[in-house]
Motif scaffolding. Structure first.
Motif, PDB file in Angstrom:
ATOM      1  N   PHE A 233       0.865  -1.176   0.000  1.00  0.00           N
ATOM      2  CA  PHE A 233       0.000   0.000   0.000  1.00  0.00           C
ATOM      3  C   PHE A 233       0.899   1.224   0.000  1.00  0.00           C
ATOM      4  N   TYR A 234       0.613   2.155  -0.881  1.00  0.00           N
ATOM      5  CA  TYR A 234       1.563   3.246  -1.081  1.00  0.00           C
ATOM      6  C   TYR A 234       0.923   4.427  -1.802  1.00  0.00           C
ATOM      7  N   THR A 235       1.478   5.578  -1.532  1.00  0.00           N
ATOM      8  CA  THR A 235       1.302   6.755  -2.372  1.00  0.00           C
ATOM      9  C   THR A 235       2.690   7.231  -2.751  1.00  0.00           C
ATOM     10  N   PHE A 236       2.926   7.381  -4.051  1.00  0.00           N
ATOM     11  CA  PHE A 236       4.198   7.883  -4.552  1.00  0.00           C
ATOM     12  C   PHE A 236       3.994   9.277  -5.136  1.00  0.00           C
ATOM     13  N   VAL A 237       4.939  10.161  -4.851  1.00  0.00           N
ATOM     14  CA  VAL A 237       5.092  11.392  -5.608  1.00  0.00           C
ATOM     15  C   VAL A 237       6.522  11.383  -6.126  1.00  0.00           C
ATOM     16  N   VAL A 238       6.663  11.571  -7.440  1.00  0.00           N
ATOM     17  CA  VAL A 238       7.956  11.414  -8.103  1.00  0.00           C
ATOM     18  C   VAL A 238       8.274  12.671  -8.897  1.00  0.00           C
ATOM     19  N   GLY A 239       9.533  13.071  -8.859  1.00  0.00           N
ATOM     20  CA  GLY A 239       9.994  14.183  -9.672  1.00  0.00           C
ATOM     21  C   GLY A 239      11.080  13.735 -10.634  1.00  0.00           C
TER      22      GLY A 239
END
Length: 298
Positions: A233-239
């Protein structure tokens, strides 16, 4: 628990305010992650130059003469700008790989936080507002940035365990949640030549995306593929150098909110992280759907 924020600017007029806006967003996430904090800022490129952000537990000793020693080792000029426990090394872009290898071989007390044309990464143990003030985030400028406040639940509270994690040029990831198959993925990637600095599952997620983009996928496509390959279970924010992506797992048990205007795209673990942004009252605000990639690129 952890808190995540991200801000991707469409309006160049806001670039001088990026650090100020991002620091305000991070401050609202302190109670979600009081152990440590970090952020990545994507600034303006310098023609033919790359940046390497480094960190040391004893910076006075580790950074003494580092620029001149590295310049001699790689046969190119190196400039160093120090910020407390971190420093940003500026050098010719075609010598960045050689410089990173030299740092690992010759300066074991120096840890590489990130490498790229525009990225700078700062992270430390401590209360998030103290970390932000320590590195002067409010005064930084740039096109986009992401930040993280950590509540450590699966590993020790350390600088290296703090987010963001960067495993590729101008790429970084922040994560709220937990992966269940990260050890298997880590072993597979180590066999393929990937190097890891920590036991943190978030570093595995960052490395996975780097590996996919190294194979030619866009960030959006790499995030799509991760839905099949990453379990948990995860939330990713990627740049990336030019992009900004958000992904929640198929269950989406971690809180998340996105807002978009003609001036920016913003992400927060909670809406309160966004309330001080300009024009937020007229923004399109929504909860990102489970297993759905959101991706913006300039």
């Amino acid at each position: 628990m952890c808190g995540i924020v991200g801000l991707f600017l469409k309006d160049k007029e806001l670039e001088k305010q990026l650090g100020q806006l991002l620091s305000s967003m991070l401050a609202t996430m302190c109670d979600r992650g009081p152990d440590s904090a970090g952020f990545a800022v994507y600034g303006a490129p310098q023609d033919g130059r790359a940046k390497i952000t480094v960190q040391a537990a004893d910076p006075d000793a580790a950074f003494a003469g580092l620029d001149s020693a590295l310049a001699k080792r790689i046969g190119a000029d190196v400039a160093m700008h120090r910020k407390t426990t971190h420093a940003v090394l500026s050098l010719p872009a075609d010598r960045a790989v050689a410089a990173r290898d030299a740092l690992r071989a010759d300066h074991p007390a120096v840890r590489v936080m990130g490498v790229g044309d525009v990225i700078e990464i700062y992270k430390e143990v401590g209360y998030p507002t103290d970390v932000v003030q320590r590195f002067g985030l409010a005064g930084m400028t740039g096109t986009h940035g992401i930040g993280h406040t950590r509540m450590a639940t699966e590993s020790a509270v350390t600088t290296l365990g703090a987010h963001p994690f960067s495993t590729g040029a101008d790429q970084c990831l922040v994560h709220n949640g937990s992966l269940s198959n990260h050890n298997n993925l880590r072993r597979d990637m180590v066999r393929e030549g990937m190097r890891f600095e920590t036991e943190n599952d978030s570093e595995v997620a960052a490395a996975y995306l780097t590996a996919q983009m190294d194979k030619g996928l866009s960030l959006g496509a790499a995030l799509e593929k991760s839905l099949d390959d990453l379990d948990g279970f995860y939330t990713f924010v990627v740049g990336t150098k030019t992009g900004f992506g958000v992904l929640r797992d198929p269950i989406a048990c971690k809180p998340a909110v996105l807002a978009e205007t003609d001036q920016y795209v913003a992400f927060g673990s909670e809406y309160r992280a966004l309330v001080n942004l300009p024009g937020i009252e007229a923004a399109r605000v929504w909860e990102p759907e489970p297993a759905t990639v959101y991706f913006w690129e300039r």
